[in-house]
Design a protein around this motif. Structure first.
Motif: not given
Length: 697
Positions: A111-115, A128-141, A213-219
């Protein structure tokens, strides 16, 4: 889903119609005419709805409940075939002709400039603290504000996703799967697992015609099992919420087992803590530090009522992180099982656990705003024999002042549902001092009613349901639907119910069939719906009926065949209405087309006409996964869904059941750009209609 260890915008984008014709939208028609139920049903939109519901439910003029009509522009695609996994090429996401499905983000994508994470190795907390988490469930845009009819609201937004649980051997790189039970557990291993839980807030945009995904993003940020959260509402600061690490009882580390979700009209995200009990273990059967015998007995009975047991669900966190020893820290479990509110637009904001909404195994939290701006939140407790709840805010929603809604979820009334025969129902208030919720029955105050929500609902005699999961409401009529995934204990012997004194173990009762749960051994589940009296979200009575009984038309037992019109399915879970009134259904079964699912095939996403019940299969999924989470852009032309735990139940090697998404079948992964198939990974899939157009038309 029930997992095993296995900015200030003044409009709601989901109320935007994607009507592509020159005709007035359904929303315009109803809001302009203020139709009563009878008038509504006499109009062309209501004829098929009346046929589907049965005329008897609509007699009389004293109540005004809107029935969901046929979807605007109908359902315009042909069903895809069931996926029976007859070849390796079937390990994919399949959508109808004229549509494209593409992987947007997968577990471990940066989710950042890191690998990105290299999934050939173990996941670490730092990665994991800078990457997308595991086992996705609910979501909203959450769309960015529009700047015109075709503004950036449809091309840029904040995607917020839950990460429900983890497969520890996948995280820690252990094979075979059984090796985890005997592995030497370290705190570093557990911290990596905890970091894979929680929520991802990710800015996404449509760049050169492709969503990414926009990388990086302040959000962009991660909220995990160790992120500081605030406790608010009636139970905050109560003695049962205090621990040695938090003597104030107002601060807790992390949110866990984030299943489905909701969102508020003031643009915040609601994430729901479901099977949090599985991380805890009571190793000794004690409640250390509790000197009063009666209080100790109540705490231990409460742990049993919520399923806290020795060994937990096999995560083994309690062995190296004593926070999860329910005997040594008996109040720590009380700090989980809540709805958590998150402001995605403020990266520095603290997640807030809103205790007024009750402590259960929350599936989702669906908000409905009444005509007078009263807000109701509907919630299911996802376990066999549990209940349906509604929370009505004490204060009104202010559509012109976002800050005025900041603490709207901290005060109000929590209700539990009783479904009566004949299609009527009551909302029973879980209010201290009423209906047996008194000190002599173990409820010293309103905080204890909320901490012991299940026991309070037992006391009131609420209707035990067949695993209440997702809840969704029609975008105009406010008719509400809920999935009931299954219950193999329904109608079995000897019959039993949840004891009024709250002493029944979690999911252990064997309730007889009833009007709202009419099938024994309900292995395929059903969908129920209701309409509030006078169309008011704060009503205390409602009318209900069963939308569909799921099943297999070829099943040997008649009560397993269901009454589906169209494509067979079972284990309904995810549920969502689009802006035109199409009902979308996602399923959660074993996902390998065997046993009870040999004819139905793997998990799917379907589209249904709520007025007729016709259902069409829109999407089939990779092997041994769950289809879950759904959201869209305001124009309805981009749909996002989740594929959770592809390849689940592997034994010898990670990829023995699935190599998705790194098989490259649904486009290159964002992590490497080429197939690697080191581990199957949960991912978000973006679906568009070739040449543009509204999804489903």
């Amino acid at each position: 889903m029930s997992s095993a260890l296995h900015p200030d915008r003044k409009t709601n984008p989901c109320r935007t119609s994607s009507n592509e014709s020159n005709n007035p939208s359904l929303h315009d028609l109803i809001e302009a005419r203020k139709l009563s139920r009878r008038t509504f049903l006499q109009g062309s939109l209501g004829i098929t709805a009346m046929a589907a519901f049965g005329g008897s439910l609509f007699d009389g003029l004293v109540k005004y409940a809107y029935a969901a009509p046929a979807p605007l522009n109908g359902i315009g695609f042909s069903s895809v075939p069931a996926n029976l996994y007859l070849s390796a090429g079937d390990d994919r996401v399949t959508v109808p002709a004229g549509y494209t499905a593409r992987v947007l983000a997968a577990w471990g994508d940066s989710l950042t400039d890191a690998p990105h994470w290299d999934s050939s190795g173990a996941m670490t907390e730092a990665i994991q603290l800078h990457t997308f988490g595991a086992h996705i469930d609910g979501m909203h845009l959450f769309p960015f504000p529009a700047t015109g009819a075709a503004g950036i609201a449809n091309t840029r937004g904040l995607l917020v996703t839950n990460h429900e649980y983890v497969d520890p051997p996948l995280v820690n790189n252990i094979t075979p799967a059984s090796g985890y039970a005997a592995a030497a557990i370290t705190l570093d291993m557990i911290r990596a697992q905890q970091a894979a839980h929680g929520i991802s807030v990710v800015e996404i945009w449509k760049k050169d015609g492709i969503w990414e995904v926009k990388r990086p993003s302040a959000f962009n940020r991660r909220i995990t099992g160790n992120t500081p959260c605030k406790l608010s509402g009636p139970a905050a600061g109560h003695d049962l919420m205090k621990t040695a690490a938090d003597p104030s009882g107002t601060k807790v580390l992390g949110t866990l087992n984030n299943c489905s979700n909701g969102y508020t009209p003031w643009d915040t995200y609601l994430t729901c803590e479901e099977n949090w009990n599985g991380y805890f273990s009571n190793e000794t059967g004690d409640a250390v530090g509790v000197s009063d015998p009666q209080q100790k007995q109540q705490i231990l009975a409460g742990q049993a009522r919520y399923g806290v047991a020795k060994g937990g669900s096999g995560y083994r966190w309690h062995e190296v992180d004593q926070r999860f020893r329910a005997d040594l820290n008996p109040n720590e479990p009380h700090r989980f099982g809540w709805v958590v509110e998150i402001d995605p637009w403020n990266p520095k904001s603290t997640p807030i656990k809103r205790t007024a909404l009750g402590r259960i195994k929350h599936e989702n939290a669906w908000s409905v705003v009444g005509a007078d701006n009263t807000v109701a939140i509907y919630m299911g407790d996802d376990e066999r024999n549990e209940y349906l709840y509604k929370f009505v805010c004490a204060n009104k929603y202010n559509p012109t002042n976002r800050a005025a809604n900041r603490d709207l979820l901290d005060s109000g009334t929590l209700f539990v549902a009783r479904f009566d025969a004949g299609g009527s129902g009551l909302w029973l208030p879980l209010t201290w001092g009423q209906n047996g919720l008194v000190p002599e029955n173990g409820f010293a105050d309103q905080a204890e009613v909320l901490i012991k929500t299940r026991q309070a609902a037992d006391r009131l005699g609420a209707t035990m349901m067949d695993r209440p999961e997702w809840i969704a409401s029609h975008p105009v009529t406010r008719e509400v639907y809920m999935t009931l995934t299954n219950n193999n204990r329904r109608g079995s012997s000897p019959p039993s119910g949840n004891n009024p004194d709250g002493t029944t173990g979690a999911g252990s009762a064997r309730p007889p069939v009833d009007a709202a749960n009419p099938r024994p051994d309900n292995r395929y589940g059903h969908i129920i719906r209701w309409r509030e009296s006078m169309g008011k979200v704060d009503a205390t009575d409602f009318e209900w009926d069963i939308f569909v009984e799921c099943g297999d038309k070829l099943a040997s037992q008649p009560h397993h065949r269901g009454n589906i019109i169209g494509d067979d399915y079972g284990a309904p879970d995810g549920l969502w209405f689009d802006q035109d009134g199409r009902l979308w259904i996602e399923t959660d079964q074993i996902g390998n087309a065997t046993g009870d699912w040999a004819n139905i095939g793997g998990n799917v996403m379907l589209c249904a006409d709520p007025s007729t019940g016709e259902t069409r299969r829109f999407l089939t999924a990779p092997k041994n996964c769950e289809v879950t989470g759904v959201t869209h852009t305001p124009d309805g032309k981009t749909l996002l869904i989740g594929i959770q735990h592809p390849g689940e139940d592997w034994q010898t090697h990670y990829t023995e059941n699935s190599t998705w998404p790194d098989s490259g079948i649904n486009g290159p992964t964002t992590a490497s750009g080429s197939p690697s198939a080191f581990k199957p990974r949960s991912a978000v899939v973006v679906i568009t209609k070739d040449g543009g157009g509204v999804i489903g038309t």
